[in-house]
Design a protein around this motif. Structure first.
Motif, short mmCIF file in Angstrom:
data_model
loop_
_atom_site.label_atom_id
_atom_site.label_comp_id
_atom_site.label_asym_id
_atom_site.label_seq_id
_atom_site.Cartn_x
_atom_site.Cartn_y
_atom_site.Cartn_z
N LEU A 17 0.85 -1.20 0.00
CA LEU A 17 0.00 0.00 0.00
C LEU A 17 0.88 1.25 0.00
CD1 LEU A 17 -2.48 -1.09 2.85
CD2 LEU A 17 -2.75 -1.44 0.39
N VAL A 18 0.66 2.13 -0.97
CA VAL A 18 1.48 3.33 -1.10
C VAL A 18 0.59 4.57 -0.92
CG1 VAL A 18 3.12 4.59 -2.53
CG2 VAL A 18 2.98 2.08 -2.71
N HIS A 19 0.85 5.32 0.14
CA HIS A 19 0.02 6.49 0.47
C HIS A 19 0.32 7.68 -0.44
CE1 HIS A 19 3.14 8.99 2.33
NE2 HIS A 19 3.61 7.91 2.92
N TRP A 28 -3.61 4.10 6.23
CA TRP A 28 -4.14 2.81 5.75
C TRP A 28 -4.63 1.95 6.91
CZ3 TRP A 28 -4.93 2.64 0.76
CH2 TRP A 28 -4.04 3.21 -0.17
N CYS A 29 -4.82 2.51 8.09
CA CYS A 29 -5.10 1.68 9.29
C CYS A 29 -6.31 0.77 9.10
CB CYS A 29 -5.26 2.55 10.53
SG CYS A 29 -6.56 3.79 10.43
N ASN A 30 -7.37 1.27 8.45
CA ASN A 30 -8.57 0.43 8.25
C ASN A 30 -8.29 -0.72 7.29
OD1 ASN A 30 -10.60 2.00 9.78
ND2 ASN A 30 -10.09 3.59 8.31
N GLN A 31 -7.40 -0.48 6.32
CA GLN A 31 -7.05 -1.53 5.36
C GLN A 31 -6.08 -2.54 5.98
OE1 GLN A 31 -7.30 1.93 4.36
NE2 GLN A 31 -9.35 1.18 3.84
N LYS A 32 -5.14 -2.06 6.79
CA LYS A 32 -4.18 -2.97 7.43
C LYS A 32 -4.92 -3.95 8.35
CE LYS A 32 -1.21 0.49 8.56
NZ LYS A 32 0.02 1.19 8.97
N PRO A 44 4.61 1.19 3.58
CA PRO A 44 5.70 2.11 3.92
C PRO A 44 5.20 3.55 4.07
CG PRO A 44 5.73 1.62 1.57
CD PRO A 44 4.62 0.80 2.16
N ALA A 45 5.97 4.36 4.78
CA ALA A 45 5.78 5.81 4.77
C ALA A 45 6.86 6.39 3.86
CB ALA A 45 5.88 6.38 6.17
N GLY A 84 -1.96 2.10 -4.89
CA GLY A 84 -1.46 3.44 -4.61
C GLY A 84 -2.58 4.45 -4.63
N HIS A 85 -2.52 5.38 -3.67
CA HIS A 85 -3.53 6.42 -3.53
C HIS A 85 -2.95 7.77 -3.89
CE1 HIS A 85 -5.72 9.33 -0.68
NE2 HIS A 85 -6.55 9.08 -1.67
N SER A 86 -3.63 8.53 -4.78
CA SER A 86 -3.25 9.90 -5.09
C SER A 86 -1.83 9.95 -5.65
CB SER A 86 -3.43 10.75 -3.82
OG SER A 86 -3.36 12.11 -4.10
N MET A 87 -0.90 10.68 -5.01
CA MET A 87 0.49 10.65 -5.46
C MET A 87 1.02 9.22 -5.45
SD MET A 87 3.82 12.71 -3.94
CE MET A 87 4.06 11.67 -2.48
N GLY A 88 0.56 8.42 -4.50
CA GLY A 88 0.94 7.00 -4.45
C GLY A 88 0.49 6.24 -5.68
#
Length: 250
Positions: A17-19, A28-32, A44-45, A84-88
């Protein structure tokens, strides 16, 4: 210290998962929590952000992609699912360009094939200028509100507040430079991975044209739209979002 923060939870086929911009692994806490019951979830952060705010930031999307690939290779993971979300979402497109079929399934969530998006609520340079003029605290209180239909009244807005606590001007600016200079549209035709594109119909950061371009140009893709959601569907409607992703992965 050059090691970025990486959450690695659960067992099973890996899901990376890439923020996005001003994000964190915690977002991503709900997904983790959900996916770690049957997947190995790696979140990762990105350098300069969230739990990696003390790591020197990067000013190219490719550099960010290579940093995450480095983590995956260190963990000796050969094949994995990737979201990946947004920039991710830009970062995962770049990762797909580099890794090809090592990525089993791809999820591009609230993102685009170009960084400088026509119709965004403001240009990247306008955001950069506002950070310089107003300071990062004002920008960090202004921009994330646009990512929720309910603004800062959303129950998960606190995750955005947590994510930006220690982000520097340099990190925020570097990421805007990275997005502004990134163009991935020509590579979409080369993406052969089965791809899910997810978008909220009230998203002002990435308009319908952006996700529609992804869907039209990536051969093996489909688009799912969430009604009455803005940029952070995974935080606004986490249960429905998680079920959609699980069904796609299975």
């Amino acid at each position: 210290m050059n090691k970025i923060y990486v959450d690695d939870v659960g067992k099973g086929f890996p899901l990376v998962l890439v923020h996005g911009y001003l994000g964190s692994s915690e977002m991503w806490c709900n997904q983790k929590e959900y996916f770690s019951k049957f997947c190995r979830v790696i979140a990762p952060a990105i350098p300069g952000f969230g739990e990696s705010s003390d790591i020197k930031s990067l000013n190219t999307i490719e550099g960010m992609a290579l940093k995450i690939i480095e983590i995956i290779d260190e963990k000796k993971i050969e094949k994995f699912n990737l979201m990946g979300h947004s920039m991710g979402g830009m970062i995962v497109q770049e990762m797909t360009k580099i890794l090809g079929n090592r990525i089993n399934k791809l999820i591009c969530f609230a993102t685009s094939s170009i960084g400088e998006i026509p119709g965004r609520f403001e240009t990247m340079d306008e955001t950069r200028e506002k950070i310089k003029q107003d300071g990062i605290e004002m920008t960090f209180s202004r921009v994330p509100k646009k990512w929720f239909v309910k603004g800062d009244k959303d129950k998960n807005y606190y995750l955005c507040e947590n994510a930006v606590k220690n982000v520097s001007f340099e990190s925020a600016d570097n990421a805007l430079i990275a997005m502004k200079n990134w163009v991935g549209v020509d590579n979409l035709k080369n993406i052969e991975n089965e791809t899910l594109i997810v978008w909220g119909d009230k998203d002002t950061s990435y308009n319908f044209d952006q996700v529609n371009t992804l869907n039209k140009e990536i051969k093996n893709s489909r688009l799912e739209i969430f009604n009455d959601c803005s940029h952070n569907v995974h935080l606004e409607k986490p249960n429905e979002f998680n079920v959609l992703i699980e069904n796609f992965l299975n």
